[in-house]
Motif scaffolding. Structure first.
Motif, mmCIF file in Angstrom:
data_model
loop_
_atom_site.group_PDB
_atom_site.id
_atom_site.type_symbol
_atom_site.label_atom_id
_atom_site.label_comp_id
_atom_site.label_asym_id
_atom_site.label_seq_id
_atom_site.Cartn_x
_atom_site.Cartn_y
_atom_site.Cartn_z
ATOM 1 N N MET A 1 -24.633 72.672 -39.384
ATOM 2 C CA MET A 1 -24.542 71.170 -39.307
ATOM 3 C C MET A 1 -24.017 69.814 -39.860
ATOM 4 O O MET A 1 -24.796 69.566 -40.548
ATOM 5 C CB MET A 1 -25.757 71.122 -38.246
ATOM 6 N N ASN A 2 -23.495 69.353 -40.107
ATOM 7 C CA ASN A 2 -22.738 68.129 -40.319
ATOM 8 C C ASN A 2 -23.367 67.241 -39.253
ATOM 9 O O ASN A 2 -23.191 66.349 -38.571
ATOM 10 C CB ASN A 2 -21.202 67.779 -40.253
ATOM 11 N N LEU A 3 -23.997 66.300 -40.329
ATOM 12 C CA LEU A 3 -24.949 64.933 -39.359
ATOM 13 C C LEU A 3 -24.898 64.019 -39.901
ATOM 14 O O LEU A 3 -24.979 63.029 -38.622
ATOM 15 C CB LEU A 3 -26.425 64.780 -40.530
ATOM 16 N N THR A 4 -23.115 63.227 -40.111
ATOM 17 C CA THR A 4 -22.395 62.371 -39.948
ATOM 18 C C THR A 4 -22.211 62.600 -38.422
ATOM 19 O O THR A 4 -21.424 63.243 -37.820
ATOM 20 C CB THR A 4 -20.863 62.780 -40.978
ATOM 21 N N GLY A 5 -22.263 60.967 -38.315
ATOM 22 C CA GLY A 5 -21.697 60.460 -36.689
ATOM 23 C C GLY A 5 -22.657 61.723 -35.967
ATOM 24 O O GLY A 5 -22.012 60.850 -34.441
ATOM 25 N N ARG A 6 -23.402 61.403 -35.709
ATOM 26 C CA ARG A 6 -24.678 62.375 -35.468
ATOM 27 C C ARG A 6 -25.276 61.056 -34.651
ATOM 28 O O ARG A 6 -26.310 60.478 -34.857
ATOM 29 C CB ARG A 6 -24.835 63.871 -35.279
ATOM 30 N N VAL A 7 -25.593 61.488 -33.530
ATOM 31 C CA VAL A 7 -26.967 61.421 -32.469
ATOM 32 C C VAL A 7 -28.025 62.105 -32.023
ATOM 33 O O VAL A 7 -28.292 62.864 -31.717
ATOM 34 C CB VAL A 7 -26.936 60.678 -30.354
ATOM 35 N N VAL A 8 -29.118 61.172 -32.727
ATOM 36 C CA VAL A 8 -30.106 62.186 -32.766
ATOM 37 C C VAL A 8 -31.587 61.400 -32.556
ATOM 38 O O VAL A 8 -31.777 60.326 -32.551
ATOM 39 C CB VAL A 8 -30.890 62.339 -34.715
ATOM 40 N N VAL A 9 -32.434 62.703 -32.052
ATOM 41 C CA VAL A 9 -33.875 61.892 -31.231
ATOM 42 C C VAL A 9 -34.998 62.771 -32.020
ATOM 43 O O VAL A 9 -35.220 64.340 -32.294
ATOM 44 C CB VAL A 9 -34.502 62.517 -29.902
ATOM 45 N N ILE A 10 -35.892 62.030 -32.399
ATOM 46 C CA ILE A 10 -37.036 62.791 -33.588
ATOM 47 C C ILE A 10 -38.150 62.201 -32.624
ATOM 48 O O ILE A 10 -38.696 60.886 -32.636
ATOM 49 C CB ILE A 10 -36.708 62.091 -34.812
ATOM 50 N N THR A 11 -39.180 63.276 -31.812
ATOM 51 C CA THR A 11 -40.508 63.507 -31.541
ATOM 52 C C THR A 11 -41.231 63.011 -33.182
ATOM 53 O O THR A 11 -40.972 63.756 -33.874
ATOM 54 C CB THR A 11 -40.854 63.962 -30.735
ATOM 55 N N GLY A 12 -42.744 62.262 -32.482
ATOM 56 C CA GLY A 12 -43.516 62.416 -33.251
ATOM 57 C C GLY A 12 -42.478 61.517 -34.748
ATOM 58 O O GLY A 12 -43.298 61.449 -36.063
ATOM 59 N N GLY A 13 -41.914 60.520 -34.986
ATOM 60 C CA GLY A 13 -41.065 59.970 -35.859
ATOM 61 C C GLY A 13 -42.088 58.864 -36.477
ATOM 62 O O GLY A 13 -41.626 58.275 -37.179
ATOM 63 N N ALA A 14 -43.036 58.298 -35.882
ATOM 64 C CA ALA A 14 -43.545 57.085 -36.775
ATOM 65 C C ALA A 14 -44.110 57.280 -37.616
ATOM 66 O O ALA A 14 -44.419 56.412 -39.001
ATOM 67 C CB ALA A 14 -44.974 56.549 -35.712
ATOM 68 N N GLY A 15 -44.240 58.620 -38.794
ATOM 69 C CA GLY A 15 -44.631 58.893 -39.681
ATOM 70 C C GLY A 15 -44.355 60.247 -40.615
ATOM 71 O O GLY A 15 -43.742 61.471 -39.913
ATOM 72 N N GLY A 16 -44.783 60.696 -41.620
ATOM 73 C CA GLY A 16 -45.053 62.121 -42.433
ATOM 74 C C GLY A 16 -43.630 62.842 -42.218
ATOM 75 O O GLY A 16 -42.523 62.058 -42.192
ATOM 76 N N ILE A 17 -43.410 64.276 -41.328
ATOM 77 C CA ILE A 17 -42.084 64.528 -41.476
ATOM 78 C C ILE A 17 -41.393 64.013 -40.533
ATOM 79 O O ILE A 17 -39.692 64.090 -41.198
ATOM 80 C CB ILE A 17 -42.013 65.834 -41.098
ATOM 81 N N GLY A 18 -41.606 63.629 -39.428
ATOM 82 C CA GLY A 18 -40.354 62.327 -38.599
ATOM 83 C C GLY A 18 -40.235 61.680 -38.760
ATOM 84 O O GLY A 18 -38.758 61.442 -39.279
#
Length: 270
Positions: A1-18
């Motif tokens: 997976m090349n992340l360039t140009g990708r649309v990404v959703v991250i839960t727990g995105g307020a800190g830490g690993i997210g």
């Protein structure tokens, strides 16, 4: 997976690993990053530090309707979701004495939230023939979280569900990775230490604590190779082999480690 140009959703995105994943994905050239968290103000702060590619939304991952709404809104805004990172997680710090509410919360956050995300994003991903699910499962999902029964049980379930998804959907273009770090310098670990949780003490004393940014770096490398198990702590693979080859010996070693810790001695890495 090349992340360039990708649309990404991250839960727990307020800190830490997210938050670390969001920063690292932005550096890889992601087109859009949607950071979802119960603490929307903290998520907005992370998004502001990344720049215009990132946005934040409030989300309770245990509410399936909220998860479906997040996915639908993101697909309307950007046309698709390329990567969904089910990253939110909780610990209990206890054993069988943890009440039903604690067990239920661990189950809903650590397992059902992954199910809700998959239900919501898979139809469009399968129709396109591409997509990536990254599930943060913890090394507890392949080993054991000493001192936390609910975390151990639910993280094992999370790894099992991720494996099922990978087997079932890979031939339809869907890639799945289970991210299984051991000790990570995050608020979860700090809170566990402050509360005197045995598992957090074991991790801190082992000397095997990574930064969230280090975990994010390993994750990007693992996704580039589309590996199922992403192990920021490579020793976890050795532990898993030892556990499988000699389960009685593995458990005996962990019991000795716990006894040393409870006696006040410094535990050796297991």
């Amino acid at each position: 997976m090349n992340l360039t140009g990708r649309v990404v959703v991250i839960t727990g995105g307020a800190g830490g690993i997210g938050a670390a994943l969001a920063r690292r994905f932005a550096a890889e050239g992601a087109e859009a990053l949607v950071l979802a968290d119960l603490d929307v103000d903290a998520a907005r702060a992370v998004a502001a530090g990344i720049g215009p590619a990132a946005s934040a939304v409030g989300l309770d991952v245990t509410d399936e309707e909220q998860v479906r709404a997040l996915v639908a809104d993101t697909e309307r805004r950007y046309g698709r979701i390329d990567v969904f990172c089910a990253n939110a997680g909780v610990t209990t710090g206890g054993g069988v004495e943890v009440d039903d509410a604690g067990w239920d919360r661990a189950w809903r956050v650590n397992v059902l939230s992954h199910v809700y995300a998959a239900r919501a994003v898979l139809p469009a991903m399968v129709e396109r023939g591409s997509g990536y699910l990254l599930h943060t499962c913890s090394a507890a999902g392949v080993l054991t979280a000493v001192g936390d029964a609910a975390y151990t049980a639910t993280k094992h379930a999370a790894v099992g569900f991720a494996e099922w998804l990978s087997i079932t959907y890979r031939d339809q273009g869907i890639r799945v990775s289970a991210l299984c770090p051991q000790g990570v310098d995050t608020p979860m670990l700090a809170d566990g230490l402050a509360a005197g949780h045995l598992g957090a003490q074991v991790i801190a004393a082992s000397g095997a604590v990574l930064t969230a940014d280090q975990v994010a770096d390993v994750t990007v490398a693992g996704m580039a190779e589309e590996r199922f198990l992403i192990l920021p702590h490579p020793e976890v693979a050795d532990y898993a082999r030892r556990r499988a080859e000699d389960p009685d010996g593995w458990q005996s070693g962990l019991r000795k480690l716990v006894r040393r810790l409870r006696a006040g001695a410094s535990p050796r890495p297991h």
